[in-house]
Design an enzyme around this catalytic site. Structure first.
Site, PDB file in Angstrom:
ATOM      1  N   ASP A 122       0.857  -1.184   0.000  1.00 22.50           N
ATOM      2  CA  ASP A 122       0.000   0.000   0.000  1.00 22.50           C
ATOM      3  C   ASP A 122       0.888   1.227   0.000  1.00 22.50           C
ATOM      4  OD1 ASP A 122      -2.414  -1.415   0.056  1.00 22.50           O
ATOM      5  OD2 ASP A 122      -2.427  -1.521   2.242  1.00 22.50           O
ATOM      6  N   ASP A 141      -7.111  -1.148  -4.624  1.00 21.46           N
ATOM      7  CA  ASP A 141      -8.184  -0.683  -3.746  1.00 21.46           C
ATOM      8  C   ASP A 141      -9.035   0.381  -4.452  1.00 21.46           C
ATOM      9  OD1 ASP A 141      -7.054  -2.311  -1.772  1.00 21.46           O
ATOM     10  OD2 ASP A 141      -5.853  -0.674  -0.955  1.00 21.46           O
TER      11      ASP A 141
END
Length: 161
Positions: A122, A141
């Site tokens: 991330d 995401d």
């Protein structure tokens, strides 16, 4: 028409996977793990974080077996079922079709990371001073969230018609 629809589905899924994997490759190669860099002050920052769980790190402290089942096996089953659904249901509107493709692409991209690296990379964080704040996230995401938005939009456009 069937051939064009199938190609359309495959290309959107591959596009989502490719964007995510290219961005993560760049992050792993150019951003120090655990670091934080300002893009737009403290409002938009760049990181390199290894997330061994799911959304916002949920499940990162689960036992290894439970992690495999909930973060690998279950998503494979769900993504496969959704993929079969979009190939079989020819009545899906464009918003829903593209939405499902984005969700599948984002899901596959994060699943790939979990299988290959044991975690998901991330790297983006948004903090608009308490008004709007996210966890650290990646393009997969974003694909899933855009997909969900398109499904909602498709559902509303169906109800109007």
């Amino acid at each position: 028409m069937k051939k064009n629809r199938t190609l359309f589905i495959i290309l959107i899924i591959i596009f989502n996977i490719a964007l995510d994997q290219i961005s993560k490759f760049w992050i792993r190669a150019n951003v120090t793990p655990g670091s934080q860099s300002e893009i737009l002050g403290d409002y938009f920052t760049l990181h390199n974080v290894e997330n061994s769980g799911a959304f916002l790190g949920l499940g990162s402290d689960f036992s290894p077996i439970l992690k495999i089942v909930l973060l690998n096996v279950l998503p494979i089953i769900v993504l496969t079922l959704v993929l079969f659904h979009i190939f079989r249901d020819k009545t899906l509107d464009k918003f829903s079709l593209i939405g499902f493709c984005c969700i599948i692409g984002g899901g596959i991209a994060n699943l790939y990371d979990r299988v290959v690296y044991g975690h998901v990379t991330d790297f983006w964080h948004i903090d608009l001073g308490g008004v709007f704040r996210t966890g650290i996230f990646n393009l997969a995401d974003v694909s899933v969230m855009v997909g969900m938005g398109l499904l909602i939009l498709g559902n509303f456009s169906k109800k109007k018609a």
